[in-house]
Design an enzyme around this catalytic site. Structure first.
Site, PDB file in Angstrom:
ATOM      1  N   LYS A  54       0.263  -2.522  12.652  1.00 49.54           N
ATOM      2  CA  LYS A  54      -0.012  -3.045  11.312  1.00 49.54           C
ATOM      3  C   LYS A  54       0.165  -1.930  10.282  1.00 49.54           C
ATOM      4  CE  LYS A  54      -3.733  -5.549   8.839  1.00 49.54           C
ATOM      5  NZ  LYS A  54      -5.118  -6.059   8.953  1.00 49.54           N
ATOM      6  N   SER A 129      -5.875 -10.952   7.911  1.00 51.09           N
ATOM      7  CA  SER A 129      -4.829 -10.208   7.241  1.00 51.09           C
ATOM      8  C   SER A 129      -3.724  -9.679   8.162  1.00 51.09           C
ATOM      9  CB  SER A 129      -5.449  -9.029   6.501  1.00 51.09           C
ATOM     10  OG  SER A 129      -6.025  -8.116   7.418  1.00 51.09           O
ATOM     11  N   SER A 153      -9.662 -10.548  10.795  1.00 46.21           N
ATOM     12  CA  SER A 153      -8.237 -10.326  10.548  1.00 46.21           C
ATOM     13  C   SER A 153      -7.380 -10.173  11.799  1.00 46.21           C
ATOM     14  CB  SER A 153      -8.042  -9.092   9.663  1.00 46.21           C
ATOM     15  OG  SER A 153      -8.399  -9.399   8.338  1.00 46.21           O
TER      16      SER A 153
END
Lengths: 455, 489
Positions: A54, A129, A153
């Site tokens: 990420k 997210s 997330s």
């Protein structure tokens, strides 16, 4: 093999899962792993495993932006502990993955690099997210990926994309090199299509780190997917969660059916009272935005990151931060600044801390009688794209089931067990006691092999 | 209104940079004077994803200082974030124990205007320093040096117990002696490793409530603090005398003009939004760790002074002088541990040794303990005179550390002649040459003994032992040393 992944990544470029692909570097890394195999040298525990990270994890010499304009062009001067450990174990980092800006969001639509699409239905969001991380694994663009989970997330996008998303307990994995959203909640999590891969990655990246004093000082065990020693299980679900009015009735039915099957298999499944349910999301948003308002103060354009033309100091700050941050990030910074302000501090921050203490106490109480807690991840399946952007409160309330584990600091996993009549998957969230990641992996494996529906 | 109907009330906040090798939350060096921005790491610069890691040595030094100030160490404390924006503050917040200090109330004894006074310390806490904004390096821009950012500081806060600029200076002198004694801070106010802010107010003598206080900053020596307080008291008195009200503000001291001026007034009230730093676990000091630190505490200056007075028989003045700094005190202790006479050694250290150090700034102590013990022994035994030993042997010994004092005295021909026969001849010679003076002496002009002594010394080439010579002169002249009865031959 790396070439296959690179080909798939280009074929699925429209999903917008990757912000950057390290093509040449990944091929070189693969070649050196091949050499090691040829020379019969140990390739490392994750030798040749293709992993995406990420875009909130620092990787020395590589750009990292938290999907924000604020960090456009910023190159990390050091590697996150988790990333370093992956590389030391022979993993091939194939690229950095798109997400909500500064990990704030539940849809992966707030990225400065454009929204991420759900591979199962491109008209829907992949969750957030860590949307890019979930999509990359779901679409087969890498074998595993790292995300971060502050309030769901990792688990929620895993749920929306039909894969496994594992959030360890707070303090299990070093946060050093993870761009902070809310420090007392943030935890690096792992996405995978099977538990073996997730367990391997966790074993490699977990454990004490001199650079993060909030990590447990005890070494992580070698996580293995084995047959659970202890059966039957004592399982609890939160009655107030299943009775919640926002919960999609079909998801609720799915869980009731699941609990019946578990009971038939000899396990105890009890509904327990949890009257703090309505306080979870508010307390979570007060505390995380408070921490975020302070964590994001360092982005001022003075030492690095987005900077407009030099000006008088106050205007310079105002300009850099107004243009560098997106709407959702600014909303949370303002909210957090407000709840910490004198005159409001007691009413918001102090009260939310009290809720957090009560949640922890109640969680400990539940775990004194039960082995695991089972909950939905989300009240609904993946939302249609754009639906949540203009209704932040509705988006915040959709986090109601996932923020619980972050408030309590316990490990939780999203398991892709169910399928909705709308064609989308949904998962079961299994929550373990403090430091019981090993037990959580085992029970997950048992659930995955015996209770998976709809496939 | 008369000025002496008012009393000055001062409280001081002192920031002292701790003498740790590395910063409070990151590993880079803390040495002063390095090129700008060379002692920085991603942690100090607040790069994304970095986390603080507490330096235990800094906690230890802060605890030592707390113990020396009779403060109670708090077993549980935590670090909070003080949030504000400024370019030299990399993270946008300072990590500080503002809300939860490491050490609770204590006191420091100072030499007050009317004898010793105990100044109450309200707290000692740890925090990190900010970088340094340099406004004079470039015409258009402010430059920032982050070397100082993240250096460990302790803040030592007094109650409003000080009553004059002089007392504040005495407090700072005592505080500086303590931090240096403990190796906690180098106490250098000029370089800014020790900084002081003063809260100053006036009130009518005997009044219970405190007046409106003004904070004065930017005083970079103890003398400046002294002057700034006096100047601020005069300014406030003039306002009150005119029937005005003192305005609560922060002022900056201009040492050149000897006065303070208001600092930029902030448009909004400060709201630092303190909250516990979630990146750091709460700080716990276990009883065993505290005990370990306590048992390793050195003898403190006050105790040392008392010991020198009580068991070495020194005057209060000498005892205080030797305990001025730990190095001097330790040196004294090591010389007397060799059996040397404490009073003589005190004279040596506070006299010739100290002057030598003053003439050679930055030097270490000139003589080893054993050399000084030997040298002092030679003087006490009458082998050489104190003046010859201090003026000539001492510098020579510094130049030739391998030689012994006796060797040096011999080579400089300074060994005193104690041969009564040789001196007796010279005495007879001098008295024979100065018959009229001898007569005057015998009539009562006893001061002439000095003249005779001088003549004998001259004839001996300066080598005759003056004490012995004097005794022999007095005997010959028929006088006797005071307190002795004449002996019948």
């Amino acid at each position: 093999m790396v070439r296959d992944y690179l080909d798939r990544i280009s074929a699925h470029a429209s999903l917008n899962a990757f912000i950057e692909v390290y093509k040449e570097e990944a091929l070189l890394a693969a070649a050196s792993i091949d050499d090691r195999f040829r020379e019969k040298l140990p390739p490392g525990r994750l030798g040749g495993v293709v992993i995406g990270i990420k875009d909130v994890l620092c990787h020395k010499g590589h750009r990292v932006s938290a999907a924000s304009r604020m960090l456009e062009g910023y190159v990390a001067p050091y590697s996150a502990t988790a990333v370093q450990r992956l590389q030391d174990a022979g993993a091939i980092i194939i690229g950095r993955l798109n997400c909500d800006e500064f990990a704030m969001g539940s849809t992966s639509e707030t990225s400065a690099f454009g929204k991420v699409l759900n591979p199962l239905d491109p008209s829907r969001v992949p969750g957030g997210s860590s949307g890019g991380s979930a999509v990359a694994v779901a679409a087969g663009l890498c074998m595993a990926s790292l995300g971060s989970d502050t309030g769901g997330s990792v688990r929620q996008p895993a749920d929306f994309c039909g894969i496994i998303g594992f959030k360890p307990g707070y303090g299990r994995i070093s946060r050093y090199g993870l761009i902070a959203y809310a420090s007392s909640f943030d935890q690096i999590g792992v996405f995978g299509r099977n538990l073996d891969m997730v367990a391997e990655v966790l074993s490699v990246i977990g454990g004490p780190d001199d650079f993060d004093s909030t990590v447990f000082p005890t070494k992580v065990p070698d996580y293995q997917v084995t047959i659970p020693e202890k059966r039957p299980f004592n399982l609890a679900y939160l009655k107030n969660a299943l009775d919640h009015q926002g919960l999609d009735p079909e998801i609720r039915t799915g869980f009731e059916f699941f609990f019946e099957k578990l009971r038939k298999a000899g396990h105890r499944v009890d509904g327990v009272d949890f009257d703090l349910m309505e306080y979870l999301a508010p307390a979570y948003y007060v505390l995380t935005t408070a921490e975020a308002s302070s964590n994001l103060a360092r982005f001022d354009g003075i030492r690095y990151g987005y900077a407009g033309k030099p000006d008088q100091l106050v205007d310079y700050y105002r300009n850099n931060r107004s243009l560098g941050f997106g709407r959702e990030v600014k909303r949370r910074i303002m909210l957090g600044t407000f709840v910490l302000s004198s005159g409001y501090y007691e009413a918001y921050y102090t009260k939310a801390q009290r809720v957090r203490r009560l949640v922890r106490a109640r969680t400990d109480e539940i775990f004194s009688k039960y082995d695991f807690i089972i909950l939905p991840n989300s009240p609904v399946t993946a939302f249609p794209a754009g639906q949540m952007l203009n209704d932040p409160v509705a988006m915040y309330l959709a986090d109601i089931y996932t923020v619980f584990a972050n408030l309590a600091g316990v490990p939780a996993v999203s398991l892709p067990l169910f399928r909705h009549s709308n064609g989308m998957p949904f998962g079961a969230q299994v929550i373990g006691n403090h430091s019981d990641e090993a037990g959580l992996i085992q029970v997950s494996s048992y659930f995955m092999s015996n209770f998976r529906m709809g496939d | 209104m008369a000025p002496d109907s008012f009393e000055i009330v001062v409280g001081l906040e002192v920031h002292a940079q701790l003498l740790t090798q590395s910063k409070l939350f990151s590993p880079e060096s803390t040495a002063f004077g390095a090129a700008p921005n060379t002692q920085t790491s991603p942690i100090t610069l607040g790069h994304p994803g970095t986390l603080p890691r507490l330096n235990r040595k800094a906690v230890e030094l802060a605890l030592k200082m707390g113990m020396a100030c009779h403060c109670t160490p708090e077993p549980h404390s935590y670090f909070a974030r003080k949030n504000y924006f400024y370019p030299d503050l990399p993270k946008g917040y300072q990590i500080s124990q503002h809300r939860s200090p490491l050490c609770g109330p204590g006191w420091i004894r100072i030499a007050g205007e009317e004898g010793p006074r105990e100044i109450r310390i309200s707290r000692i806490h740890l925090e990190e320093d900010a970088g340094k904004s340099l406004h004079d390096q470039d015409p258009a821009f402010t430059c920032i040096d982050f070397n100082r950012a993240g250096i460990a500081l302790i803040e030592i806060v007094t109650e409003p117990d000080l009553r004059s600029g002089k007392e504040a200076a005495a407090y700072l002198t005592e505080l500086r002696r303590l931090v240096r004694w403990l190796g906690v801070c180098d106490g250098n106010m000029e370089e800014g490793s020790m900084r002081c802010d003063a809260n100053i107010s006036l009130r009518l003598k005997g009044a219970g409530d405190l007046g409106t206080k003004v904070e004065v900053k930017n005083m970079n020596s103890i003398r400046h603090v002294h002057k700034a307080i006096e100047a601020e008291a005069r300014r406030q008195f003039a306002i009150l005398e005119d029937g005005g009200l003192v305005c609560q503000e922060t002022r900056s001291f201009d040492a050149g003009k000897g006065e303070s001026f208001p600092m930029r007034v902030k448009e909004t009230a400060d709201d630092y939004r303190y909250f516990p730093d979630p990146d750091l676990a709460p700080l716990y000091c276990s009883p065993s760790w505290l005990e370990e630190i306590r048992s390793a505490m050195p003898e403190l200056p006050e105790a040392r002074t008392e010991r020198y007075r009580a068991s070495c028989g020194l005057s209060a003045y000498d005892a205080r002088g030797l305990a001025e700094d730990r190095e001097t005190g330790d040196y004294f202790d090591s010389v007397i541990s060799l059996g040397a006479d404490p009073k003589a050694i005190a004279n040596w250290i506070l006299g010739p040794v100290k002057s030598w150090l003053n003439e050679h700034p930055g030097s270490v102590l000139p003589l080893s303990a054993s050399r000084l013990a030997e040298l002092s022994g030679l003087v006490l035994g009458g082998t050489i005179s104190f003046s010859a030993a201090s003026a000539r042997v001492l510098p020579e010994l510094v130049r030739n550390p391998d030689k012994t004092p006796v060797q040096v005295a011999q080579s400089l021909n300074l060994i005193q002649d104690r041969d009564q026969d040789r001196i007796g001849v010279l005495v007879d010679q001098v008295l024979g040459e100065m018959k009229d003076k001898v007569l005057e002496y015998r009539k009562g002009k006893k001061g002439l003994i000095g003249l005779f002594l001088g003549e004998v010394m001259k004839k001996s080439g300066g080598n005759a032992d003056p004490r012995l010579t004097r005794e022999m002169l007095e005997k010959k002249l028929g006088g006797y040393p005071v307190g002795r009865s004449p002996k019948k031959n």
